[in-house]
Design an enzyme around this catalytic site. Structure first.
Site, PDB file in Angstrom:
ATOM      1  N   LYS A  57      14.721  -5.724 -35.177  1.00  0.00           N
ATOM      2  CA  LYS A  57      15.637  -6.736 -35.722  1.00  0.00           C
ATOM      3  C   LYS A  57      16.305  -6.199 -36.992  1.00  0.00           C
ATOM      4  O   LYS A  57      17.524  -6.332 -37.181  1.00  0.00           O
ATOM      5  CB  LYS A  57      14.856  -8.022 -36.052  1.00  0.00           C
TER       6      LYS A  57
ATOM      7  N   SER B 296      14.841 -11.981 -44.692  1.00  0.00           N
ATOM      8  CA  SER B 296      15.569 -10.708 -44.565  1.00  0.00           C
ATOM      9  C   SER B 296      16.741 -10.917 -43.628  1.00  0.00           C
ATOM     10  O   SER B 296      16.556 -11.066 -42.418  1.00  0.00           O
ATOM     11  CB  SER B 296      14.654  -9.624 -43.989  1.00  0.00           C
TER      12      SER B 296
ATOM     13  N   LYS C 127      16.909  -4.102 -48.992  1.00  0.00           N
ATOM     14  CA  LYS C 127      15.913  -4.289 -47.930  1.00  0.00           C
ATOM     15  C   LYS C 127      16.330  -3.507 -46.680  1.00  0.00           C
ATOM     16  O   LYS C 127      15.503  -2.858 -46.045  1.00  0.00           O
ATOM     17  CB  LYS C 127      15.755  -5.775 -47.599  1.00  0.00           C
TER      18      LYS C 127
END
Lengths: 301, 301
Positions: free
Chosen positions: A237, A94, A169
């Site tokens: 994150k 990701s 995502k």
């Protein structure tokens, strides 16, 4: 098919094992070395990403962050040193959607195909081969690697061109964080107003307020079960990625910025490794009221 | 049962009609007068709340806001002037949870029972008798009026004591507003990053980001269908209630305050009567990018 698989952490390892079990020849590489007990099946243990990529038709990458992907592909002993023209890099990490597009362009100059294919579903989904996989890149490459993705995931969608998988995502992580915030504010308010948050949650499920987050994370908040799950520091994150990309694109994400601040508060209180539903604690802190308090009161009545 | 029904607006009128159709004797009152074509059935047309309450076993109130409920019950020619001891006031308006508790206490001093029973489901739900009804107050009173509520709604829950119904309604409106914001930020980000928001929405349904709002309001945002539905100005009223009660309770609701600001922006641009999914427009304004733009681009490719 000859597969290079780079990155054998909590996610990558079970994913690679599904490919090995299905009979593919898999060349393994990992920064921290290939685990000693990953020797069964048609496996080649490699010392670098370059070595794992040398004979590969498809090179799968599953590492933590954008700089890791860049290092694995373009750094010393990286994929780019050995990968054949016509091979396909499938980045399942990701990372930044904008960086992902750039990596695809740089690989394209060398005749190497690329798909971004980040996942959601966590360690549980990786082990159960039930990951959701969001894919960006050319449709023909997607069709070519789809059989491999189907060994690792269940809900597999090509969303668009290069970067669209990463963009999806990020969108997913924005929605999940902000829905956690929605449920947190509602339950802290309700509890402080004297209602039983468990009964409020029950009454709201089924209406327009219903969501997977109200179901799953709402229950975690009420039961005070903050064992991950998905850790605050990992979601943090992802929100950083969202906000950094938003800045570059000129998009305002005020609630996402707020959610990041609340996750920072969780981290400041030592909760970075708790489940992300613990965002509720930051609001409880501000209200000087814990959801559990009213439940204890109700039980005593 | 003799029923007094006060408030015959877009919600109250169809609700009262279900009671009349079921054969109850209903005494009707409305600030703007009882509609002339509400004469069928066992109906008494009254000039005031006091007149409608005089012979009533149950007095149902369905008016817009907290001061309206206070005026109807305690003002001149109000419920309190005529209601029998032992009768039950069922306030189905959406009002302040704290005020709702106070009204119940004041009615209790006169021997009049009280339930707060706000609804969600809008005009459509009122007409179809499919409202969600969130009830606060004593369990025996709830059981007594439940057959009446079942003529108007489908998903009927007693959540707790006085005020708990209103608290749950506020929690519902917080979650819905903030989930709309979540979906708005995600889709504006995705669209600006070059992905097709319709395909992003599809890919996210079924995962942890899934919600009724992603399904229903997400589709509205993508199709640019902002015909209400539920109007921005009404949701704004509900968020004001949430924030005013939060202030009195000492609860911080930062994302709710943000959502209110975004609804204010919608109102500033003349969109107060649009569907609340049009919150996305405030974020589009900030990003100087409309979700539709990338779709048009995709279609042209």
């Amino acid at each position: 098919m000859n597969i290079g698989f780079i990155g054998l952490g909590v996610m990558g390892r079970p994913m690679a094992e599904h490919l090995i079990k299905a009979g593919h020849r898999v060349s393994l590489a990992s920064r921290s070395g290939v685990p000693s007990n990953m020797g069964d099946g048609d496996v080649l243990r490699c010392a670098s990403a370059a070595e794992a990529s040398a004979d590969a038709d498809v090179i799968i990458i599953m590492v933590p962050d954008t700089p890791d992907v860049e290092a694995v592909i373009f750094g010393p002993a990286g994929v780019i040193e050995t990968a054949k023209s016509g091979s396909i890099v499938v980045d399942m990490s990701s990372i930044s959607p904008l960086a992902s597009k750039q990596f695809a362009a740089r690989l394209g100059e060398r005749g190497i195909g690329c798909l971004d294919a980040p996942v959601s579903g966590g360690e549980v989904g990786a082990k159960a081969a039930s990951l959701t996989i969001m894919v960006g890149g050319p449709a023909d490459l997607f069709e070519h690697v789809r059989p491999l993705l189907e060994l690792m995931g269940r809900n597999i969608n090509r969303v668009g061109e290069h970067g669209a998988g990463q963009t999806t995502k990020v969108a997913n992580q924005i929605i999940v964080a902000l829905t956690i915030e929605a449920v947190s504010e509602a339950l802290v308010f309700a509890s402080r107003a004297g209602a039983d948050p468990a009964r409020v949650r029950e009454a709201l499920l089924g209406g327009f307020a219903s969501s997977r987050v109200l179901e799953v994370h709402g229950e975690r908040m009420i039961k005070r079960n903050f064992t991950p799950g998905f850790r605050v520091e990992l979601h943090q994150k992802d929100l950083n990625l969202a906000l950094e990309n938003a800045r570059l694109l000129g998009v305002s994400l005020p609630a996402t910025a707020l959610a990041r601040s609340l996750f920072s508060a969780c981290e400041a209180h030592g909760g970075g490794r708790d489940d992300h539903s613990s965002m509720v604690r930051a609001l409880e802190l501000l209200a000087n009221h814990e959801i559990g308090q009213s439940m204890a009161k109700d039980a005593a009545e």
